[in-house]
Write a protein that holds these residues in place. Structure first.
Motif, PDB file in Angstrom:
ATOM      1  N   UNK A 121       0.673  -0.977   0.013  1.00 13.20           N
ATOM      2  CA  UNK A 121       0.065   0.004  -0.107  1.00 13.20           C
ATOM      3  C   UNK A 121       0.773   1.198   0.005  1.00 13.20           C
ATOM      4  N   UNK A 122       2.228   1.124   0.293  1.00 11.19           N
ATOM      5  CA  UNK A 122       3.056   2.338   0.162  1.00 11.19           C
ATOM      6  C   UNK A 122       3.548   2.684  -1.225  1.00 11.19           C
ATOM      7  N   UNK A 123       2.351   3.506  -1.799  1.00 13.28           N
ATOM      8  CA  UNK A 123       2.336   3.626  -3.285  1.00 13.28           C
ATOM      9  C   UNK A 123       3.784   4.494  -3.662  1.00 13.28           C
ATOM     10  N   UNK A 124       4.100   5.328  -2.741  1.00 13.96           N
ATOM     11  CA  UNK A 124       5.242   6.105  -3.098  1.00 13.96           C
ATOM     12  C   UNK A 124       6.612   5.590  -3.013  1.00 13.96           C
ATOM     13  N   UNK A 125       6.696   4.409  -2.348  1.00  8.37           N
ATOM     14  CA  UNK A 125       8.019   3.841  -1.976  1.00  8.37           C
ATOM     15  C   UNK A 125       9.024   3.586  -3.319  1.00  8.37           C
ATOM     16  N   UNK A 126      10.121   4.110  -3.385  1.00  5.62           N
ATOM     17  CA  UNK A 126      10.956   3.841  -4.326  1.00  5.62           C
ATOM     18  C   UNK A 126      12.076   2.934  -4.101  1.00  5.62           C
ATOM     19  N   UNK A 127      12.476   2.952  -2.621  1.00  4.35           N
ATOM     20  CA  UNK A 127      13.574   2.052  -2.308  1.00  4.35           C
ATOM     21  C   UNK A 127      13.051   1.304  -1.115  1.00  4.35           C
ATOM     22  N   UNK A 128      13.149   0.056  -1.292  1.00  5.35           N
ATOM     23  CA  UNK A 128      12.713  -0.925  -0.229  1.00  5.35           C
ATOM     24  C   UNK A 128      13.549  -2.032  -0.279  1.00  5.35           C
ATOM     25  N   UNK A 129      14.587  -1.898   0.962  1.00  5.20           N
ATOM     26  CA  UNK A 129      15.557  -2.779   1.401  1.00  5.20           C
ATOM     27  C   UNK A 129      15.469  -3.389   2.575  1.00  5.20           C
ATOM     28  N   UNK A 130      15.008  -4.587   2.700  1.00  5.92           N
ATOM     29  CA  UNK A 130      14.666  -5.543   3.673  1.00  5.92           C
ATOM     30  C   UNK A 130      15.626  -6.779   3.846  1.00  5.92           C
ATOM     31  N   UNK A 131      16.721  -6.477   3.093  1.00  3.25           N
ATOM     32  CA  UNK A 131      17.506  -7.919   3.113  1.00  3.25           C
ATOM     33  C   UNK A 131      18.284  -8.382   4.486  1.00  3.25           C
ATOM     34  N   UNK A 132      18.701  -9.396   4.549  1.00  6.81           N
ATOM     35  CA  UNK A 132      19.647  -9.924   5.801  1.00  6.81           C
ATOM     36  C   UNK A 132      18.590  -9.760   7.122  1.00  6.81           C
ATOM     37  N   UNK A 133      17.758 -10.360   7.137  1.00  3.92           N
ATOM     38  CA  UNK A 133      16.842 -10.344   8.388  1.00  3.92           C
ATOM     39  C   UNK A 133      16.311 -11.568   8.725  1.00  3.92           C
ATOM     40  N   UNK A 134      15.624 -11.987   9.221  1.00  2.00           N
ATOM     41  CA  UNK A 134      15.191 -13.100   9.749  1.00  2.00           C
ATOM     42  C   UNK A 134      13.640 -13.383   9.759  1.00  2.00           C
ATOM     43  N   UNK A 135      13.098 -12.846   8.838  1.00  5.90           N
ATOM     44  CA  UNK A 135      11.701 -12.959   7.955  1.00  5.90           C
ATOM     45  C   UNK A 135      11.536 -14.376   7.662  1.00  5.90           C
ATOM     46  N   UNK A 136      10.178 -14.769   8.022  1.00  9.00           N
ATOM     47  CA  UNK A 136       9.873 -16.230   7.629  1.00  9.00           C
ATOM     48  C   UNK A 136       8.397 -16.163   6.829  1.00  9.00           C
ATOM     49  N   UNK A 137       7.928 -17.119   6.055  1.00 12.47           N
ATOM     50  CA  UNK A 137       7.036 -16.956   5.228  1.00 12.47           C
ATOM     51  C   UNK A 137       7.253 -17.021   3.883  1.00 12.47           C
ATOM     52  N   UNK A 138       6.104 -16.776   3.026  1.00 12.34           N
ATOM     53  CA  UNK A 138       6.519 -16.542   1.587  1.00 12.34           C
ATOM     54  C   UNK A 138       6.672 -15.270   1.212  1.00 12.34           C
TER      55      UNK A 138
ATOM     56  N   UNK B 296      17.295 -16.193   5.528  1.00 16.76           N
ATOM     57  CA  UNK B 296      17.307 -17.963   5.588  1.00 16.76           C
ATOM     58  C   UNK B 296      16.042 -18.704   5.886  1.00 16.76           C
ATOM     59  N   UNK B 297      15.148 -17.840   6.224  1.00 21.05           N
ATOM     60  CA  UNK B 297      13.713 -18.571   6.804  1.00 21.05           C
ATOM     61  C   UNK B 297      12.560 -18.314   5.844  1.00 21.05           C
ATOM     62  N   UNK B 298      12.577 -17.682   4.716  1.00 15.28           N
ATOM     63  CA  UNK B 298      11.661 -17.406   3.712  1.00 15.28           C
ATOM     64  C   UNK B 298      11.448 -18.647   3.179  1.00 15.28           C
ATOM     65  N   UNK B 299      10.342 -19.073   2.588  1.00 13.40           N
ATOM     66  CA  UNK B 299       9.839 -20.045   1.978  1.00 13.40           C
ATOM     67  C   UNK B 299       9.164 -20.158   0.573  1.00 13.40           C
TER      68      UNK B 299
END
Length: 863
Positions: free
Chosen positions: A280-297, A316-319
């Motif tokens: 929903x963040x329509x104005x986002x131009x840069x989204x960097x979420x790398x190297x975390x512990x997120x899981x799920x799809x 390492x926990x994304x699927x």
């Protein structure tokens, strides 16, 4: 006529007035106004506190107009100083805050220098008139340390941009409140890599009503994302909190920041699924979420962010698979996907990525792509590391004619079309093909990439030719063979730019040729683990820029008599596992930090000249034929005691550590002394145990005698101590229990006596640490110290002792029967007694478990 004449005269008058005005304007721009004395004085005070070794401020003389000084800009009309820009001028010393007395200064940039402190003017003269200062940048002065930020209160409320990145603020715990109190109108705040630890995560509101840019990356925030972050200015468009220790989930209150264009949260410990509502963040131009512990799809809603130009996601926990909606992001320029995602990628995943320039897919993806497919993009860089790209190099990559960097390491490649491939990569500035199984002959190949990493493959043949523009080449751990003379002695007619050469772990043979004059720009040289023989030629002395030289594990021989003292940058030399003989080389530069000469035939005394190397932190002379005593002057090596600043270089090297050979990557982190397996004799100098920063000490397998001094308890950083197989005697000093970091201890096969000291760290060692010392007793040895006490005295004294012992035994038996007899006769007492024993046992168990847990936590945190 009169009217006409009057009107004509009036027009003429207007023309004259305009001409005079224009003339004055032109003249005024040609008048050079001198710098105001009110500005000159604080500038000279600032210069007086600066160390200008590079003479960058040579124009700053009292006889010159300060408006002409380097970095100074004045207003053309008033002559007052408005800007001072001394970015990256290699200045050292102190920053005199007299600069804050320059009344009309709006811009001050002292970043990327080596300042160490601030000087505050005396209170009587500290009249700060900086009502116009808008921009202040002191960033990247890495030795600058502020205990607090109260000095910011002296800056005017007009301040809009503040950058203190890479300044040490680790003691400042109220930075947030200080900033908000004194400068609520800031538009840009950058405090990256400042050592900050307190983010005030439970504060709900902070008075940053105008903030547009916030950079707090590279700190030590160990909390969830703070409440106040989502209640700052609704106009904020850039937030960078990457490289911290942030935990928890991304809260939905992030949607409050509707103008957000850049969100960087990489390299943290954020958990939970990546929120769908980020789409929903329509104005986002840069989204960097790398190297975390997120899981799920991977959320498909990220494909809705049509404004995105940069997207980075890895964990390492994304699927699951990568959604093909990603192929709809037509504005995307940079795509980074890594971690544990898998699945098959097709043309649909890239269908509308018309503007893509950087593609990084570092995950277990496979590819189902038509060999004739022509992508809609032209990439500048591509990394397909850790993918299932192989076995054959894909055809679609050959269509990328603008590539500057190619990384296909760890991608299961084994086959290349040699002619087509080498002509293709010749146009690419940096290539990394390492850790594959590529089998190809390099004998007739000419490498032209500036950076070429071909390590850990099955490349064979002789060494390839290289063009003069190649700066780095790594061909380690292949099957290359033959002599190295054709490679090194070939003259191309142009000066070589080669700075890094690694041809180690191959089957190269022959002698090292005497033609190093062609490679004067070399800084890193690795030719170990080959079959090279003979002596190191004298032309090696011409490598004046060299930093690292590794000749380890060859068949080199002869007396090492080269003079390396002119190699002013040399910090690391490894001559280990060869057959060098004669005296230990001493002609080394003062820059030397690591000398590894183990497993050779050096047969001299340990030369005292080594004690004069002020930067030495690792010395390995083990497995030679050294004789004589250990020189006491070793304690004079200031770097081994942590007094001298040392340089860090990251590359892999082997070190015999804690009883086995291990690989390490940073030469600046260790302080070691290994003199083991020689013929050294005499006592260990007491001074040696004054090296309190030493981490590793190995004097085993010599003929050393004497005692371990009490002073050893001061070596509080020691992690490994091996004094085994000597003739040391006396008791083990109790101060050794002060070595709380000690994780390896070997005192075996000496002549130590007495009881093994107790201590939490010492109790973790097995009996083999002390075996071969027949006079030692106590745990962990099976020999009990109470059994070693000799009875003394004779005649009447022995009779008296025997009577005393008999009386004690009789009294003990009577007393014991008094207790147990009562319990035997009285059933109620017996029941209560055993119930009491159960309670005592439970209490002891709880106390012991708690103590053990507490000790484990303390020990873990200490490490």
């Amino acid at each position: 006529m009169v009217c006409f004449s009057s009107q004509s005269q009036f027009r003429v008058l207007l023309v004259l007035v305009y001409a005079i005005t224009i003339h004055k304007g032109v003249c005024s721009t040609n008048v050079k106004l001198s710098c105001n004395e009110k500005d000159r004085s604080p500038l000279l005070l600032f210069k007086h506190s600066v160390k200008d070794h590079s003479n960058k401020l040579s124009s700053w003389s009292s006889g010159e107009d300060c408006c002409a000084w380097k970095g100074v800009l004045c207003d053309n009309t008033t002559g007052r100083v408005t800007r001072l820009d001394l970015n990256q001028q290699y200045l050292e010393g102190e920053i005199n805050l007299s600069l804050l007395q320059i009344e009309f200064l709006t811009y001050l940039d002292l970043s990327m220098n080596d300042f160490t402190a601030l000087i505050h003017p005396p209170l009587s003269t500290a009249h700060f008139n900086l009502s116009y200062l808008e921009y202040l940048d002191l960033s990247f002065n890495e030795d600058l340390h502020f205990n607090n930020l109260q000095w910011l209160s002296q800056l005017p409320p007009s301040l809009k941009c503040l950058n203190l990145s890479e300044i040490n603020l680790e003691n400042e715990t109220n930075w947030l409140q200080t900033m908000a109190m004194h400068h609520p109108s800031l538009l840009e705040l950058r405090l990256a890599s400042c050592g900050l630890v307190n983010m005030s995560p439970f504060v709900k509101f902070v008075n940053f009503t105008s903030l547009l840019t916030l950079d707090l990356s590279g700190n030590y925030f160990d909390s969830e994302l703070p409440y106040w972050l989502f209640n700052v200015s609704s106009d904020i468009f850039h937030i960078d909190l990457s490289f911290n220790n942030l935990k928890g989930r991304i809260p939905k209150s992030l949607l409050n920041l509707r103008n957000l264009e850049s969100l960087r949260l990489s390299n943290n410990e954020l958990t939970g699924p990546i929120p769908d509502w980020l789409g929903e963040h329509e104005r986002l131009q840069h989204l960097v979420l790398s190297e975390n512990l997120f899981n799920g799809p991977f959320p498909s809603t990220l494909g809705n962010l049509s404004s995105l130009t940069e997207l980075g996601v890895s964990s390492g926990f994304l699927s699951g698979n990568l959604t093909d909606t990603i192929g709809q992001l037509s504005n995307l320029r940079t795509l980074f996907i890594g971690g544990s995602l898998s699945g098959v990628l097709s043309e649909k995943h890239f269908s509308k990525l018309f503007n893509l320039e950087s593609l990084v897919l570092n995950s277990g993806f496979s590819f189902d792509i038509d060999p004739k497919w022509i992508p809609p993009f032209q990439l500048r860089e591509v990394s397909l590391k850790n993918t299932n790209l192989g076995p054959t190099f894909p055809e679609w990559l050959y269509t990328q004619t603008t590539l500057e960097a190619l990384d296909t390491s760890f991608s299961k490649l084994s086959s290349i079309n040699a002619d087509k491939f080498w002509s293709f990569v010749a146009k690419i500035r940096a290539i990394n093909l390492s850790f594959n199984a590529i089998s190809a002959d390099l004998s007739n190949v000419t490498l032209e990439s500036e950076y070429a990493i071909l390590a850990c493959n099955n490349f064979r043949g002789t060494l390839p030719r290289i063009s003069s523009n190649v700066f780095m080449i790594n061909m380690a751990n292949n099957s290359l063979s033959g002599p190295i003379s054709p490679f090194l002695c070939h003259k191309s007619g142009k000066k070589s730019a080669l700075g890094y050469l690694d041809i180690s772990i191959n089957s190269l043979s022959g002698v090292i040729p005497n033609c190093w004059e062609n490679w004067r720009s070399l800084t890193f040289l690795f030719i170990g683990n080959n079959r090279l023989e003979g002596e190191i030629p004298p032309s090696i002395e011409l490598l004046n820029e060299i930093i690292v030289m590794d000749f380890n594990k060859n068949n080199l021989s002869g007396e090492f008599s080269l003079d390396l003292s002119n190699m002013k940058s040399l910090v690391f030399i490894n001559l280990g596992h060869n057959s060098f003989s004669g005296v230990v080389p001493t002609k080394m530069p003062e820059s030397m930090q690591v000398m590894i000469l183990r497993s050779n035939q050096f047969s001299s005394n340990i030369p005292q000249q080594l004690c004069s190397l002020p930067s030495l932190i690792q010395l390995d002379l083990s497995q030679n034929k050294l004789v004589g005593s250990i020189p006491p002057c070793v304690c004079n090596v200031s770097s081994m005691d942590g007094e001298r600043r040392i340089r860090h270089f990251r590359f892999t090297f082997d070190l015999f550590w804690k009883g086995r050979e291990l690989g390490y990557r940073d030469i600046g982190l260790l302080r070691n002394l290994d003199l083991s397996s020689n013929n050294l004799s005499g006592e260990i100098p007491t001074e040696l145990f004054g090296l309190t920063q030493l981490l590793f000490l190995n004097l085993s397998r010599n003929h050393l005698k004497g005692k371990i001094p009490i002073k050893i308890g001061g070596m509080k950083n020691l992690e490994s101590l091996d004094l085994s197989n000597n003739h040391l005697s006396g008791t083990i000093p109790r101060t050794i229990s002060n070595l709380t970091f000690l994780s390896y201890l070997n005192l075996s096969y000496n002549d130590f006596s007495g009881e093994i000291p107790l201590g939490t760290q010492l109790e973790s060692f097995d009996a083999w640490s002390y075996v071969g010392n027949p006079k030692l007793c106590g745990l962990p040895l099976p020999k009990n110290c109470s059994n070693t006490h000799q009875r003394v005295g004779s005649g009447a004294n022995n009779s008296q002792n025997e009577s005393l012992y008999l009386g004690m035994v009789g009294g003990f038996v009577v007393g014991l029967w008094g207790v147990w007899g009562s319990l035997f006769i009285n059933r109620a007492w017996r029941h209560k007694y055993f119930l009491m024993l159960n309670h005592v046992a439970d209490w002891l168990y709880e106390v012991i478990v708690l103590k053990i847990n507490h000790f484990s936590r303390v020990r873990a945190s200490a490490r």
